[in-house]
Design a protein around this motif. Sequence first.
Motif, PDB file in Angstrom:
ATOM      1  N   CYS A 136      39.874  41.408  50.201  1.00 53.04           N
ATOM      2  CA  CYS A 136      38.764  40.481  50.448  1.00 53.04           C
ATOM      3  C   CYS A 136      38.795  39.942  51.880  1.00 53.04           C
ATOM      4  CB  CYS A 136      38.775  39.345  49.441  1.00 53.04           C
ATOM      5  SG  CYS A 136      40.300  38.403  49.421  1.00 53.04           S
ATOM      6  N   ARG A 140      34.576  41.008  52.038  1.00 50.22           N
ATOM      7  CA  ARG A 140      33.510  40.002  51.898  1.00 50.22           C
ATOM      8  C   ARG A 140      33.857  38.656  52.531  1.00 50.22           C
ATOM      9  NH1 ARG A 140      34.707  41.146  46.359  1.00 50.22           N
ATOM     10  NH2 ARG A 140      36.664  40.082  46.037  1.00 50.22           N
ATOM     11  N   GLY A 175      45.717  36.682  46.717  1.00 45.85           N
ATOM     12  CA  GLY A 175      45.386  35.790  47.838  1.00 45.85           C
ATOM     13  C   GLY A 175      45.379  34.323  47.455  1.00 45.85           C
ATOM     14  N   GLY A 176      44.959  33.501  48.415  1.00 48.25           N
ATOM     15  CA  GLY A 176      44.735  32.076  48.158  1.00 48.25           C
ATOM     16  C   GLY A 176      45.981  31.303  47.784  1.00 48.25           C
ATOM     17  N   LEU A 178      47.983  32.197  45.562  1.00 43.58           N
ATOM     18  CA  LEU A 178      48.206  32.322  44.117  1.00 43.58           C
ATOM     19  C   LEU A 178      49.556  32.960  43.792  1.00 43.58           C
ATOM     20  CD1 LEU A 178      46.797  31.682  41.418  1.00 43.58           C
ATOM     21  CD2 LEU A 178      45.949  34.009  41.384  1.00 43.58           C
ATOM     22  N   LEU A 182      51.113  30.502  41.126  1.00 44.77           N
ATOM     23  CA  LEU A 182      51.229  31.004  39.756  1.00 44.77           C
ATOM     24  C   LEU A 182      51.464  32.515  39.806  1.00 44.77           C
ATOM     25  CD1 LEU A 182      48.161  29.017  38.386  1.00 44.77           C
ATOM     26  CD2 LEU A 182      50.494  28.644  37.639  1.00 44.77           C
TER      27      LEU A 182
ATOM     28  N   ALA B 338      38.405  37.539  38.789  1.00 42.72           N
ATOM     29  CA  ALA B 338      39.651  38.285  38.563  1.00 42.72           C
ATOM     30  C   ALA B 338      40.639  37.468  37.735  1.00 42.72           C
ATOM     31  CB  ALA B 338      40.290  38.667  39.898  1.00 42.72           C
ATOM     32  N   TYR B 375      44.656  25.411  42.643  1.00 43.57           N
ATOM     33  CA  TYR B 375      45.671  26.379  43.049  1.00 43.57           C
ATOM     34  C   TYR B 375      45.779  27.551  42.065  1.00 43.57           C
ATOM     35  CZ  TYR B 375      46.929  23.731  47.104  1.00 43.57           C
ATOM     36  OH  TYR B 375      46.875  23.127  48.332  1.00 43.57           O
ATOM     37  N   SER B 376      44.728  27.740  41.260  1.00 37.47           N
ATOM     38  CA  SER B 376      44.681  28.885  40.357  1.00 37.47           C
ATOM     39  C   SER B 376      43.676  29.929  40.829  1.00 37.47           C
ATOM     40  CB  SER B 376      44.282  28.439  38.949  1.00 37.47           C
ATOM     41  OG  SER B 376      45.126  27.415  38.512  1.00 37.47           O
ATOM     42  N   CYS B 377      43.063  29.665  41.965  1.00 34.91           N
ATOM     43  CA  CYS B 377      42.022  30.560  42.486  1.00 34.91           C
ATOM     44  C   CYS B 377      42.612  31.385  43.618  1.00 34.91           C
ATOM     45  CB  CYS B 377      40.843  29.731  42.993  1.00 34.91           C
ATOM     46  SG  CYS B 377      39.563  30.681  43.826  1.00 34.91           S
ATOM     47  N   ALA B 378      42.307  32.694  43.637  1.00 29.33           N
ATOM     48  CA  ALA B 378      42.812  33.567  44.698  1.00 29.33           C
ATOM     49  C   ALA B 378      41.894  33.517  45.922  1.00 29.33           C
ATOM     50  CB  ALA B 378      42.957  34.991  44.190  1.00 29.33           C
ATOM     51  N   LEU B 379      40.856  32.696  45.859  1.00 26.25           N
ATOM     52  CA  LEU B 379      39.927  32.501  46.978  1.00 26.25           C
ATOM     53  C   LEU B 379      39.318  33.816  47.479  1.00 26.25           C
ATOM     54  CD1 LEU B 379      41.976  29.881  49.082  1.00 26.25           C
ATOM     55  CD2 LEU B 379      40.236  29.400  47.362  1.00 26.25           C
ATOM     56  N   CYS B 380      39.027  34.729  46.558  1.00 27.58           N
ATOM     57  CA  CYS B 380      38.554  36.047  46.978  1.00 27.58           C
ATOM     58  C   CYS B 380      37.080  36.060  47.335  1.00 27.58           C
ATOM     59  CB  CYS B 380      38.835  37.097  45.901  1.00 27.58           C
ATOM     60  SG  CYS B 380      37.620  37.146  44.561  1.00 27.58           S
ATOM     61  N   ARG B 382      34.450  36.535  45.472  1.00 27.53           N
ATOM     62  CA  ARG B 382      33.574  37.461  44.764  1.00 27.53           C
ATOM     63  C   ARG B 382      32.481  36.730  43.993  1.00 27.53           C
ATOM     64  NH1 ARG B 382      34.684  40.723  40.035  1.00 27.53           N
ATOM     65  NH2 ARG B 382      33.520  42.659  40.066  1.00 27.53           N
ATOM     66  N   ASP B 392      29.459  29.430  46.910  1.00 31.16           N
ATOM     67  CA  ASP B 392      30.726  29.973  47.418  1.00 31.16           C
ATOM     68  C   ASP B 392      31.859  29.078  46.904  1.00 31.16           C
ATOM     69  OD1 ASP B 392      32.742  31.194  48.780  1.00 31.16           O
ATOM     70  OD2 ASP B 392      31.839  30.986  50.767  1.00 31.16           O
ATOM     71  N   ALA B 394      34.922  29.513  46.427  1.00 24.94           N
ATOM     72  CA  ALA B 394      36.168  29.547  47.199  1.00 24.94           C
ATOM     73  C   ALA B 394      36.110  28.530  48.340  1.00 24.94           C
ATOM     74  CB  ALA B 394      36.409  30.947  47.743  1.00 24.94           C
ATOM     75  N   LYS B 395      34.952  28.446  48.992  1.00 29.14           N
ATOM     76  CA  LYS B 395      34.799  27.492  50.092  1.00 29.14           C
ATOM     77  C   LYS B 395      34.931  26.051  49.573  1.00 29.14           C
ATOM     78  CE  LYS B 395      30.998  26.291  52.828  1.00 29.14           C
ATOM     79  NZ  LYS B 395      29.625  26.680  53.194  1.00 29.14           N
ATOM     80  N   GLU B 398      38.622  25.436  48.795  1.00 24.85           N
ATOM     81  CA  GLU B 398      39.411  25.199  50.019  1.00 24.85           C
ATOM     82  C   GLU B 398      39.207  23.763  50.497  1.00 24.85           C
ATOM     83  OE1 GLU B 398      39.654  27.964  53.295  1.00 24.85           O
ATOM     84  OE2 GLU B 398      38.976  29.587  51.989  1.00 24.85           O
TER      85      GLU B 398
END
Lengths: 245, 432
Positions: A136, A140, A175-176, A178, A182, B338, B375-380, B382, B392, B394-395, B398
């Motif tokens: 990512c 994106r 990412g992020g 994670l 976790l 995801a 802190y459970s989000c991979a900030l991807c 999608r 968004d 993820a934004k 953050e």
Amino acid sequence: MPNHEKLGVFFGCTTAGAPHLLKGLENFLSKAKIECVPLGKDLCCGVPLTLAGYHDEAAEYVKKVADKLISTGITKMVTSCPHCYMMFKNEYPEEFGIKLPFKIMHFVEFADELLKSGRIKLKNRKDVQILYHDPCGIGRRGPGLYDEPRRVLEACVQVIEADRNRVLGTCCGGGGLLRASLPKLAVAAAKRKITDDIMPKEVDTIVTSCPFCTLNLSDGAAEIEDKELNVFDLPQFLAENMEAS
Amino acid sequence: MTRNTSRNTPDTSKDFNVYKRNIYKALKDKFLKTALQRAVASFRQARDKALAAFPEVVEKRERFQEIKDRVIDDLEGYVAKAREALEKNHAHTYFASDADKANEILKEIIGTGKMIVKAKSITSEELEFNKVMADYGNTVYETDLGEFIVQLLGERPMHILAPAVHVPRERVAKIFSEVAGRELPADPKKLAMFAREFLRDKYFKADVGFSGANFITADTGTMFLVENEGNIRFATNAPEVHVAVIGVEKLMPTLSDAMLGLEVLMRYAGYLTTSYVSMISGPAKTGDIEKVVVYGAHGPKELHVIFLDNGRMKAATDPVYRDMLRCLRCGACMYECAIYPLVSGHWGYRYMGGIGVPWTALVSGGLQKAAPLAYSCALCGRCKEICPAGIDSAKLIERLRDDMKKEGLVPEFISQMAEMVLETGTPYPKEE
């Protein structure tokens, strides 16, 4: 390479911290006979700070990182990690007001350039099918570097596409932060991505362009019992599939 | 952001550890895994089909976003317009600044010793409606099948559209058999028929029907209720009193704007169309006898509409957070995430998944509750591509992490990692 150009390669802490990824990138550079200043093996770009909300502290930190990079006199810097790439390219100027006085490229762009100019040659292994996973950070959430890695890989192997790819590619879960917060959840996401989402039965190799994706997908793949899967970061994969130049 | 927060890192770490154990337990839940796998696969198929059949919805979603942004710019103005329109239609309207205020108003309207039939509403979760009403001496029946199952199990909804997404049919059969006092087979059709039979007379015995709304228009005061089961039509039509609690972000300027929103909602939620859309603008009335207007012809005699703020108006003034108010609650982001399909609503509080994180922080739960969720989000990113409202998440997450840092709510191991970067120049412990 033009004479006035001085190339830096920013390994990044995650690539540097994983021996096989570090070796992969080093092998690539030596096989391709790339002269460069190795950077960032022991120096984090600062992205974990901004991802955890440490902006004030990060401001001072990234200034130090920038000073170190600038002092090397490089004119171009290649990063193998999409997080470092986006950090240097976007966050440094936009958030911290630091315009780095050199060109910043991700490895996929660099490899694409090297291939185009004939500086690297890849083995013909068209009998091999690999699946490319879009990180990512350069996809994106970045400038959308989808064609570059595919062009490079197609010069060597057959690239198979996942059901959802490019801008809609499913995240690997790495990412992020994670993987730090976790880790089991991150790895479960990678496993699910491989089993439910992307992996045609006949393909046993995934190539991607991010150390986090590579590590997380490898961990996910290791939990799949009935299938042997190989996961490579692009520099690693190319190093193994390059003709001696 | 200072709502419902306290400066207490140790507590945050304790919260996080409890949360982590729960998430890891959910990861091992085989029922959950199977149920979610099926749900995601059928959702994807359904949505691909809906978008292929109505390709123009992609352009419509952009228009929807523009309209919604206009509303978010002036929530107060649109609330006032909608209230005026509703009052003209002989509805009673109220404004509740927070959940407690809304509950006070509800107690006043509904009273005690009443039977309430309820349509599915996540907004009501913000109020803890079922508990508050039970404590006040009322009986509440969830009428949406999924909510009915969740209510009987004494659990909480795990998806915004499919609250019982995590419950396999065998568990439904078990709990329904207990209620029925006879053995019911694990057959979705037979189980749905049991719910139908059980709930049918409740609608007519109930004193009050309770609902939320998917949209409400400012020009005519018309609420849109979108459903497939038909329970909302019964619940909002059979009892003498209909009470609706509607988040102020559900406002749309005009009827045709709401129609546009409706199309976008249905297609992105994976429906060519839903079986029912109810549009309600006032109480039932007739003038058939000498043109004398009588309220409560066949439907409710009274309509009460409570507009709920509960943090939304403040979110609207923030340049980043305001986007969360565009959410249509179509659920697409959750199915395509995801992370969410691995653990369902365990990643959430009353609002779930990535979009649920800012909703938890700013509307229902507070920043401290939201800290582990962030802190459970991979900030991807999608979900932004999937979301009809272009949110968004993820934004927003953050940005929440920034606020958590300011409030001293960073989980301990994350702050340790950050300290290590600052001290040693790498987030990884150095090997000796």
